[in-house]
Enzyme design. Sequence first.
Site, short mmCIF file in Angstrom:
data_model
loop_
_atom_site.label_atom_id
_atom_site.label_comp_id
_atom_site.label_asym_id
_atom_site.label_seq_id
_atom_site.Cartn_x
_atom_site.Cartn_y
_atom_site.Cartn_z
N SER A 35 1.21 -11.09 -11.75
CA SER A 35 1.12 -9.77 -11.33
C SER A 35 1.61 -8.99 -12.48
CB SER A 35 1.52 -10.14 -10.11
OG SER A 35 1.32 -8.59 -9.31
N ARG A 36 1.02 -7.58 -12.43
CA ARG A 36 1.83 -6.61 -13.96
C ARG A 36 3.71 -6.57 -13.19
NH1 ARG A 36 -2.67 -2.63 -12.97
NH2 ARG A 36 -1.75 -3.34 -10.96
N LYS A 89 -12.29 -11.10 -1.20
CA LYS A 89 -12.85 -10.51 -0.73
C LYS A 89 -13.53 -8.75 -1.23
CE LYS A 89 -12.76 -7.85 2.22
NZ LYS A 89 -11.96 -6.98 2.71
N ASP A 167 -14.37 -1.91 2.86
CA ASP A 167 -13.40 -3.20 3.11
C ASP A 167 -12.94 -4.14 4.28
OD1 ASP A 167 -10.92 -4.12 0.83
OD2 ASP A 167 -10.27 -4.50 2.47
P1 NAP Z 1 -2.72 -4.80 -2.83
O1 NAP Z 1 -1.55 -5.15 -1.61
O2 NAP Z 1 -2.93 -3.39 -2.83
O3 NAP Z 1 -2.21 -5.77 -3.71
C1 NAP Z 1 -3.35 -5.70 -4.85
C2 NAP Z 1 -2.16 -6.75 -6.06
O4 NAP Z 1 -3.49 -6.83 -6.88
C3 NAP Z 1 -1.86 -5.49 -6.53
O5 NAP Z 1 -0.38 -5.02 -5.98
C4 NAP Z 1 -1.48 -5.27 -8.27
O6 NAP Z 1 -0.71 -6.29 -8.06
C5 NAP Z 1 -2.55 -6.71 -8.44
N1 NAP Z 1 -4.24 -5.29 -9.37
C6 NAP Z 1 -4.13 -6.01 -10.11
N2 NAP Z 1 -5.49 -5.18 -10.69
C7 NAP Z 1 -5.10 -3.60 -9.73
C8 NAP Z 1 -5.75 -2.58 -9.89
N3 NAP Z 1 -6.40 -2.43 -10.79
N4 NAP Z 1 -5.44 -1.92 -7.94
C9 NAP Z 1 -4.53 -1.80 -8.31
N5 NAP Z 1 -3.78 -3.06 -8.01
C10 NAP Z 1 -3.95 -4.62 -9.37
O7 NAP Z 1 -3.99 -5.63 -2.04
P2 NAP Z 1 -4.26 -6.22 -0.62
O8 NAP Z 1 -4.81 -5.69 0.35
O9 NAP Z 1 -3.48 -7.60 -1.17
O10 NAP Z 1 -6.31 -6.53 -1.45
C11 NAP Z 1 -6.25 -7.27 -2.46
C12 NAP Z 1 -7.75 -7.49 -1.92
O11 NAP Z 1 -7.58 -8.74 -0.72
C13 NAP Z 1 -8.72 -6.77 -1.76
O12 NAP Z 1 -10.23 -7.88 -2.34
C14 NAP Z 1 -8.52 -7.13 -0.23
O13 NAP Z 1 -10.26 -6.61 0.43
C15 NAP Z 1 -8.43 -8.29 -0.20
N6 NAP Z 1 -8.60 -8.53 1.50
C16 NAP Z 1 -6.82 -7.94 1.79
C17 NAP Z 1 -6.87 -8.26 3.41
C18 NAP Z 1 -5.51 -6.86 3.70
O14 NAP Z 1 -5.10 -7.30 5.05
N7 NAP Z 1 -4.55 -5.96 3.31
C19 NAP Z 1 -7.08 -9.06 3.70
C20 NAP Z 1 -8.24 -9.98 3.78
C21 NAP Z 1 -8.20 -9.65 1.81
P3 NAP Z 1 0.78 -5.93 -9.45
O15 NAP Z 1 0.55 -4.03 -9.51
O16 NAP Z 1 1.67 -6.46 -9.59
O17 NAP Z 1 -0.60 -6.69 -11.05
#
Ligand code: NAP
Length: 309
Positions: A35-36, A89, A167
């Site tokens: 992770s970045r 997903k 999403d």
């Molecule tokens: P999030 O909180 O934004 O986390 C994703 C992480 O991925 C970021 O913190 C970032 O970490 C890294 N990353 C790498 N490339 C990126 C980019 N181009 N843009 C933004 N972040 C990037 O998102 P999340 O809610 O965990 O969701 C991630 C995935 O899980 C999605 O596909 C979502 O649909 C799925 N999901 C989410 C949930 C939910 O409740 N939130 C539930 C089920 C599934 P670094 O900056 O440290 O690299």
Amino acid sequence: MRLKLGLLGIGKIARDQHIPALMSSSQFELVACASRNASVDGVANFSDLETMLARAPQLDCVSICTPPQAHFAAALAALRAGKHVMLEKPPTATTRQIALLADEAARRGRTLFQTWHSRFAASVDAAREWVRGRTLTGGRIIWKEDVHHWHPGQQWIWEPGGFGVFDPGINALSVLTEVLENDVCVEAAVLEFPENQQAPIAANLRMRTEDGVSVNAEFDFRQKGEQSWDIELFTTTGRLKLSQGGAALELDDQVISADRGLAGEYPRLYARFAALCTEAKSEVDWRPFQLVADAFLIGERRVVAPHHV
Ligand code: NAP
């Protein structure tokens, strides 16, 4: 021996679900994270996938938890490095990308597990059992949640390839396509785009099964108060209601299960991934994704009030 796993993208879902599921798994050992801007205590941490693949060659598999825009490049790199891959997903930013990933996994004899976590909710299997063999007469999906609560500060969701309200909405479509015997197609859709964002904040879908039965869906990211993740299916011999995202089940107004939330979904997902890895088999089903893509293709677009992340 436990499968050695590297986790990519340490954000909300990685911390809420993946890491707890992995920590209590007897089938996986979380050995590295990439992770970045984040790290996880007690494992090797790298700033990107390429470095993790190069410096942790013992990994058997990689689980990808980044936003969908980053899924294709990451999954392709991990498969090419000979790893089994589990993908959050929505699968990828475009429909062609997931097809290419499935081909790559098959060519390399590696597992691609393109997950739909809601299909692993507590009552989905029972719902499928009940629906199959009955005659469907209609269906209604209400999937409405507060984006500020569930996606705090996430700008990627509003960008191209971020899916907006689809999403969460795609989770409903993943359950629908899992429980119904017949396929559904999108007939019409209305997508509401905030004037300052590039993805929809709300959508209505009119769908129809191969047998002509109508199933409608309402997705909205502006829900305050009680959140709704409900699917109702009507048949000639009774009515089913899945709520709590597939955790709770009512049959003809009788409560069969009152489960709440995601508990158990991710442990079941990882158990499935372990089974697939053992046989080097893939599981990919892009029907829910095609429904979303079709809604974008034929949907009427309306501009609504700005939305601030
Ligand atoms: P999030 O909180 O934004 O986390 C994703 C992480 O991925 C970021 O913190 C970032 O970490 C890294 N990353 C790498 N490339 C990126 C980019 N181009 N843009 C933004 N972040 C990037 O998102 P999340 O809610 O965990 O969701 C991630 C995935 O899980 C999605 O596909 C979502 O649909 C799925 N999901 C989410 C949930 C939910 O409740 N939130 C539930 C089920 C599934 P670094 O900056 O440290 O690299």
